[in-house]
Scaffold this active site. Structure first.
Site, mmCIF file in Angstrom:
data_model
loop_
_atom_site.group_PDB
_atom_site.id
_atom_site.type_symbol
_atom_site.label_atom_id
_atom_site.label_comp_id
_atom_site.label_asym_id
_atom_site.label_seq_id
_atom_site.Cartn_x
_atom_site.Cartn_y
_atom_site.Cartn_z
ATOM 1 N N ASP A 1 0.937 -1.142 0.019
ATOM 2 C CA ASP A 1 -0.113 0.048 0.047
ATOM 3 C C ASP A 1 0.912 1.143 0.150
ATOM 4 O OD1 ASP A 1 -2.595 1.181 0.225
ATOM 5 O OD2 ASP A 1 -3.006 -0.696 1.100
ATOM 6 N N GLU B 1 -6.345 2.817 -6.378
ATOM 7 C CA GLU B 1 -7.606 2.845 -5.557
ATOM 8 C C GLU B 1 -8.182 4.155 -5.875
ATOM 9 O OE1 GLU B 1 -9.903 3.361 -1.280
ATOM 10 O OE2 GLU B 1 -8.000 4.557 -1.932
ATOM 11 N N ASP C 1 -3.012 4.434 -2.628
ATOM 12 C CA ASP C 1 -4.230 4.773 -1.792
ATOM 13 C C ASP C 1 -4.458 6.052 -1.998
ATOM 14 O OD1 ASP C 1 -5.524 4.187 0.750
ATOM 15 O OD2 ASP C 1 -4.494 5.825 1.525
ATOM 16 N N HIS D 1 -11.028 -4.305 3.406
ATOM 17 C CA HIS D 1 -11.044 -3.730 4.503
ATOM 18 C C HIS D 1 -11.969 -2.453 4.586
ATOM 19 C CE1 HIS D 1 -8.151 -1.193 2.369
ATOM 20 N NE2 HIS D 1 -8.114 -0.440 3.501
ATOM 21 N N ASP D 2 -12.447 -1.703 3.471
ATOM 22 C CA ASP D 2 -13.191 -0.658 3.710
ATOM 23 C C ASP D 2 -14.802 -0.771 3.705
ATOM 24 O OD1 ASP D 2 -11.187 1.322 4.131
ATOM 25 O OD2 ASP D 2 -10.732 1.485 2.042
HETATM 26 C C1 NOJ Z 1 -8.196 4.103 1.528
HETATM 27 C C2 NOJ Z 1 -8.034 3.121 2.429
HETATM 28 O O1 NOJ Z 1 -8.371 1.878 1.794
HETATM 29 C C3 NOJ Z 1 -8.766 3.461 3.656
HETATM 30 O O2 NOJ Z 1 -8.818 2.427 4.679
HETATM 31 C C4 NOJ Z 1 -8.128 4.600 4.463
HETATM 32 O O3 NOJ Z 1 -8.974 4.884 5.441
HETATM 33 C C5 NOJ Z 1 -8.156 5.880 3.508
HETATM 34 N N1 NOJ Z 1 -7.855 5.480 2.003
HETATM 35 C C6 NOJ Z 1 -7.198 6.809 4.007
HETATM 36 O O4 NOJ Z 1 -5.920 6.347 3.728
#
Ligand code: NOJ
Length: 553
Positions: free
Chosen positions: A98, A257, A200, A335-336
């Site tokens: 990441d 992402e 990210d 994970h989000d």
């Molecule tokens: C995306 C990530 O997947 C997430 O978990 C994170 O909180 C935010 N970016 C900030 O880095």
């Protein structure tokens, strides 16, 4: 040097804190991952994506980076990391990291210097602006709640910008120092052998004019994506950055992402090849059915079902528009977001649904990306307290729900089906007290019974795990890599597609998304490659609820 091309990648996402604890502190770590590489190899993946492993105060589980050049001590050492890379490579597994490029932690030395001295050379590495009418510069809202602005301790009418937590100040990509440093960090990790990065939040690295408010009746801060997501300047920074990465390592793999990117942006972000992402992750596939959401409560604690009709048409658009352009990322969970089975599958049908959903998603054209535990059929698990969510927005939700008369158990159950934290629990390896993840209470734990462990599923031929292995073996066949994608025009209870190389080399994939038996005329496709709760007779595919079938002529 990696020999994998983007289209052959099968990615496994590891949330390091929850994968495997090797030193008995309840937190997963790098040595734990190294110890389980053979398991991943046997699963059939070829690329591992690690969520952030850098030194971090862990305000946002590692996405708040205080030192980009060191491993967080809870996760291990640089020697552990080098060992992980070497052993992974020896097994033919690539590692991607990441790469947190939109913000740092407020504990990062640059921000600390900028915070203490207005004349610091690092001041301009962050975004500052004077307040307006005794308040912040504008009404833009942070993704983590409240305003994007936080007061500058050196000047009460000045503010710094943070799109996420206030402890995560955004970087100013217009400042050359930032661009140079980000490249230096990437080079450092490439020299440690990594094969690529997951960029990210890159879609946020450019912002609009801070003078502009969002138009809104309410005085509350407003999510203002039009001013801080996907601005044209993002592409300028991104392309320059990736072009330079390719000079350092020509075969680097880049997964971007791009949560809110639509298909047009996905095309922009993945072309031309030498200066773009290989693939982007969008959240747009997952259309939401909000019919169960109570409008007088914050949505963050309320489960939202997958809207199948919307999903079908979104997926189709991404499949067709990216043909000849790039490969979409194929994923169900990360994970989000809550785990897919919690958004889609009735509990008693979890196993069939897990298999059917894997069939549906991963045999399409694109790069499979499997979230750890998904291969076991893990659901989001119910957390025991409101504090476990580590999110002030859930505290607020719980307070309001309680006022409306919701019971504590219901609040926790609903919030766990809706919130990202309940999708980040430890992976179960066996049936011992802490599931073989650790020998002490893990950093996050749920009393709710988890899915059958890896040990149990390994010895069960009918397990979700063994089904995933078969799917991933099929995924490596040319027809599932190269074949064109054609979605058949069926009712929304079925998801039926063909992958076609030519008239003779094609396969038919049939998935029953409903709780009813379904049949589908499969014509000359009579040879079964893989089936679950389904069979073929007299040119008809017959599928039990949530059954699936992969056929060839
Ligand atoms: C995306 C990530 O997947 C997430 O978990 C994170 O909180 C935010 N970016 C900030 O880095």
């Amino acid at each position: 040097m990696s020999t994998l091309s983007a289209k052959e990648r099968i990615i496994y996402q590891i949330y390091p804190k929850s994968f495997k604890d090797s030193n008995g502190d309840g937190i997963g770590d790098l040595k734990g991952i190294t110890a389980k590489l053979k398991y991943l190899k046997q699963l059939g993946i070829n690329t591992i994506w690690l969520n952030p492993i850098y030194v971090s105060p862990q305000i946002d589980n590692g996405y708040d980076v205080a030192d980009y050049y060191q491993i967080d001590e809870k996760l291990g050492t640089m020697a552990d990391f080098d060992e992980l890379v070497a052993k992974a490579h020896a097994l033919g597994l690539d590692i991607i990291l990441d790469f947190v490029m939109n913000h740092t932690s407020d504990q990062h030395p640059w921000f600390q210097a900028a915070l203490k001295d207005k004349d610091s050379e690092f001041r301009n590495c962050y975004l500052w602006h004077q307040g307006k009418n005794g308040g912040p510069p504008n009404n833009w809202g942070s993704f983590f709640g409240g305003s994007v602005w936080q007061k500058d301790p050196l000047d009460s009418n000045n503010y710094y910008f943070h799109l996420f937590a206030k402890e995560m100040p955004d970087l100013n990509w217009a400042e050359p120092k930032v661009q140079v440093e980000m490249l230096k960090i990437a080079k450092f990790w490439l020299e440690h052998g990594v094969d690529g990065f997951r960029l990210d939040a890159f879609i946020h690295i450019a912002k609009a004019d801070f003078e502009q408010d969002m138009l809104a009746k309410s005085a509350e801060p407003q999510i203002a994506e039009m001013f801080y997501a996907n601005l044209p300047q993002v592409q300028v920074y991104l392309k320059e950055f990736i072009a330079q990465l390719h000079q350092i390592k020509p075969d680097i793999f880049i997964l971007g992402e791009a949560a809110s990117a639509d298909i047009d942006l996905a095309v922009d972000y993945t072309t031309p090849k030498k200066e773009s992402c290989d693939t982007v992750v969008t959240f747009r596939y997952f259309a939401e059915d909000k019919s169960q959401v109570e409008s007088d409560l914050p949505q963050i604690g309320q489960p939202v079902k997958l809207d199948i009709l919307g999903f079908r048409s979104n997926m189709l658009e991404w499949q067709k528009r990216l043909e000849g352009v790039s490969y979409p990322t194929l994923y169900w969970s990360n994970h989000d977001m809550p785990r897919i089975l919690s958004r889609f599958a009735p509990k008693k049908e979890s196993k069939a649904c897990a298999k059917m959903l894997a069939t549906l998603m991963y045999l399409q054209r694109g790069i499979a990306c499997i979230y750890y535990g998904e291969e076991l059929g893990m659901r989001s698990q119910t957390l025991g307290t409101v504090a476990d969510f580590e999110d002030p927005q859930i505290v607020d939700f719980a307070k309001q729900a309680k006022q409306k008369g919701w019971r504590d158990g219901e609040i926790l159950r609903k919030a766990s089906q809706a919130h990202k934290m309940a999708a980040r629990l430890p992976l179960p390896f066996d049936t011992t007290a802490y599931a073989g993840f650790s020998n002490v209470q893990p950093w996050k734990w749920s009393k709710e019974k988890n899915v059958a462990s890896i040990a149990e599923q390994m010895s069960d031929p009918d397990s979700v795990l063994n089904f995933y292995r078969q799917i991933l073996q099929l995924k490596q066949k040319p027809v599932f890599i190269e074949g064109r994608f054609i979605l058949e025009n069926t009712s929304s209870e079925l998801y039926v597609y063909r992958r076609v190389i030519d008239e003779h080399k094609q396969v038919l994939v049939i998935c029953n998304l409903s709780e009813h038996e379904k049949s589908y005329p499969c014509g000359a496709f009579t040879k079964v490659l893989l089936s679950q709760n389904a069979k073929v007779s007299a040119a008809q595919a017959k599928l039990a609820p949530y059954g699936s079938l992969i056929l060839q002529k």
